[in-house]
Design an enzyme around this catalytic site. Structure first.
Site, PDB file in Angstrom:
ATOM      1  N   GLY A 155     -10.117   6.194 -34.023  1.00  0.00           N
ATOM      2  CA  GLY A 155      -9.506   5.469 -35.117  1.00  0.00           C
ATOM      3  C   GLY A 155      -9.599   3.969 -34.912  1.00  0.00           C
ATOM      4  N   SER A 156      -9.657   3.212 -36.009  1.00  0.00           N
ATOM      5  CA  SER A 156      -9.584   1.756 -35.915  1.00  0.00           C
ATOM      6  C   SER A 156      -8.142   1.346 -35.643  1.00  0.00           C
ATOM      7  CB  SER A 156     -10.089   1.119 -37.210  1.00  0.00           C
ATOM      8  OG  SER A 156     -11.480   1.322 -37.348  1.00  0.00           O
ATOM      9  N   GLY A 157      -7.949   0.067 -35.356  1.00  0.00           N
ATOM     10  CA  GLY A 157      -6.623  -0.449 -35.055  1.00  0.00           C
ATOM     11  C   GLY A 157      -6.416  -0.682 -33.562  1.00  0.00           C
ATOM     12  N   HIS A 158      -7.466  -0.356 -32.765  1.00  0.00           N
ATOM     13  CA  HIS A 158      -7.382  -0.542 -31.316  1.00  0.00           C
ATOM     14  C   HIS A 158      -8.349  -1.620 -30.838  1.00  0.00           C
ATOM     15  CE1 HIS A 158      -5.044   3.083 -31.473  1.00  0.00           C
ATOM     16  NE2 HIS A 158      -6.069   3.802 -31.873  1.00  0.00           N
ATOM     17  N   LYS A 173     -11.637   9.775 -26.548  1.00  0.00           N
ATOM     18  CA  LYS A 173     -10.237   9.742 -26.130  1.00  0.00           C
ATOM     19  C   LYS A 173      -9.573  11.058 -26.558  1.00  0.00           C
ATOM     20  CE  LYS A 173      -8.937   5.888 -28.236  1.00  0.00           C
ATOM     21  NZ  LYS A 173     -10.123   5.814 -29.119  1.00  0.00           N
ATOM     22  N   ASP A 175     -10.019  13.526 -32.834  1.00  0.00           N
ATOM     23  CA  ASP A 175     -11.245  13.021 -32.216  1.00  0.00           C
ATOM     24  C   ASP A 175     -12.002  14.138 -31.507  1.00  0.00           C
ATOM     25  OD1 ASP A 175     -11.134   9.912 -32.456  1.00  0.00           O
ATOM     26  OD2 ASP A 175      -9.128  10.458 -31.805  1.00  0.00           O
ATOM     27  N   HIS A 228      -0.698   4.881 -30.811  1.00  0.00           N
ATOM     28  CA  HIS A 228      -0.414   4.943 -32.246  1.00  0.00           C
ATOM     29  C   HIS A 228       1.078   4.871 -32.491  1.00  0.00           C
ATOM     30  CE1 HIS A 228      -3.955   7.414 -31.224  1.00  0.00           C
ATOM     31  NE2 HIS A 228      -4.511   6.702 -32.167  1.00  0.00           N
TER      32      HIS A 228
END
Lengths: 332, 332
Positions: free
Chosen positions: B53-56, B104, B109, B218
């Protein structure tokens, strides 16, 4: 206030201990509160010293190393370093070839660096000073007479640092530093205020849907307080102010810094970067180099600053030259 | 919610446009949402692909380049990439020598990378997968069966990436990646919750004087919610959990990551770094290398994670090898 600290009083000394532990290539003087290249003084080299209040990391300690600064002297949070501290940094790095002070234009910094320069000169250390004053948002502020110094500090320290690394003398390094500053402009927008450990609460109040257009790196007021807008509109405002103040001249290319103020996620900075690139393309300003990330911060402030250096070929060549510091590293 | 975005729906595509504009050394495929080394596929090279996911950010797109990943496939914010997207990345980088997926350990995922691996295998692309599961805080969570994957991803991608760059085959690169993961542990502490653009408000409620001990990237719950403590005490908690789970073996040295979760100032991370170094020194664990900064973030979350890799001499040698990506760069 929730911060990862031990006590508000020990923030700077505790952080310096962390730099000392994690960067053996630097020498931290805990008593004088200076961060120095471990191999300083370098024989024959013009030295660069910068400093200012803490809270803007990685500025300045993160820019100490080959190809950039010889030493940094961080003051307490948002507080100028004291003259003795600046002097200790100058003494630690001078090899007899003199020292360039890179000073952001804030009243306290200007005064303390001037006092240190006077004493250093009396001691036989050659000193020249370049004032960085790139922020086009406001003229005179609560902290400054004239324009504030912000993101262009990175351009000045990198480019003049590279020239010094190549062996140029103090006058040549100072002259180039002044040219880089003269070619650079910045503009910042805050989404939230920052909280200093000593105050324990935000430095100003910003309602939930408002932003500060033209904010300073200590939360000084900008041009106006407005409703939140899209990244596209904010990029237009920032670059509009920057390009209105100085447009590119023939042969120049842009070095662009899309800088986070400390509390803004990197993904948002890349969204801003896309808008900046689109606007510059429309204005036919080629981007020769860029940085996107947190380089000149304001503690936990959410927001962005855009800086642009209208670089000539010499500046571009020196920008690309090797650098090895905690925060900027390439080519070596 | 105040964010530097255009619309919540366009966050990922707008950010990819920024990466494309600012990193000509990378190739962004806007349709498939992949970020690929511009020189891929590299003949004879085992390829590394990661995503999530994006945001990391800078994970994973910021780690694409020589010496690390060949491609990244970012999903929407906190959402796994879809199998087609992962497959597009694998196809773009496979030179016939196979692809290592670095995944991860989150349920979405794991499933989507497995689906992509099955299809890639049917197409004749050799695929191996390494699951990163370094977070010692909790076993099983709202997002995961088993341990979560966090900061060790940086160790795995850097070290295995360096081995691939030296020409090792897929099995050797996969085996090393598994060893690096097995030698790594992480623990995170949140001071604030993060806000996704789609939700528009914090993912959980954290009272003004409380912190989440053992939080996930998250915002998944950790071990306990407690009153704020000093940096020293928090470092003790994190490293206590890490070292209790795996202590160093003879000949090993530590690679340490003091990682900001996105909203924490760098000066606070250096304060944590000082405490981490003091604790490791007391435990006679030598620090051979370290990173201090924002590498695996959680949007605007304030907080820190500590990751430790008990590295052997091969891992240390590969850690130090040249790397040239947007977020990690040294030696070239």
């Amino acid at each position: 206030m929730k911060k990862l600290i031990n006590t508000p009083e020990s923030v700077l000394s505790d952080a310096l201990a962390g730099i000392a532990a994690m960067h053996p290539e630097l020498r931290v003087d805990a008593a004088n509160k200076t961060i120095v290249r471990a191999d300083a003084p370098r024989p024959g080299k013009t030295a660069l010293v910068s400093g200012g209040g803490s809270g803007h990391e990685p500025l300045h300690g993160g820019f100490v190393g080959p190809g950039m600064l010889d030493a940094a002297c961080p003051g307490e949070i948002f507080t100028s370093p004291v003259p003795d501290q600046i002097l200790a940094a100058a003494r630690a790095v001078d090899s007899g070839n003199g020292v360039l002070f890179v000073v952001k234009n804030y009243t306290g910094d200007v005064m303390n660096f001037q006092l240190a320069a006077d004493i250093a000169t009396d001691e036989g250390i050659g000193v020249r000073t370049v004032l960085v004053n790139d922020d086009v948002a406001v003229r005179d502020s609560t902290w400054t007479a004239g324009r504030r110094g912000t993101g262009a500090t990175v351009f000045v320290e990198k480019i003049a640092g590279a020239l010094a690394e190549r062996g140029a003398d103090l006058d040549k390094v100072a002259e180039l530093a002044e040219r880089v500053n003269a070619a650079s402009r910045s503009f910042a927008i805050a989404l939230t205020a920052c909280t200093t450990p000593a105050a324990g609460r935000p430095g100003f109040e910003l309602p939930g849907d408002e932003i500060e257009i033209g904010v300073g790196i200590h939360g000084e007021p900008g041009r106006s307080r407005e409703k939140l807008r899209s990244a596209r509109e904010l990029a237009e405002i920032a670059l509009g102010a920057i390009l209105a103040d100085r447009s590119p001249e023939p042969g120049e290319q842009a070095i662009v810094l899309v800088n986070g103020l400390g509390g803004t996620p990197l993904i948002e900075l890349y969204i801003m970067a896309a808008e900046v690139a689109a606007i510059l393309s429309r204005h036919e300003v080629p981007i020769a180099a860029n940085l996107v990330g947190n380089y000149v911060t304001s503690l936990d402030m959410a927001g962005v600053s855009i800086s642009l250096c209208h670089a000539d070929t010499e500046m571009l060549d020196l920008w690309a030259a090797p650098v090895a510091t905690p925060a900027l590293r390439w080519g070596c």
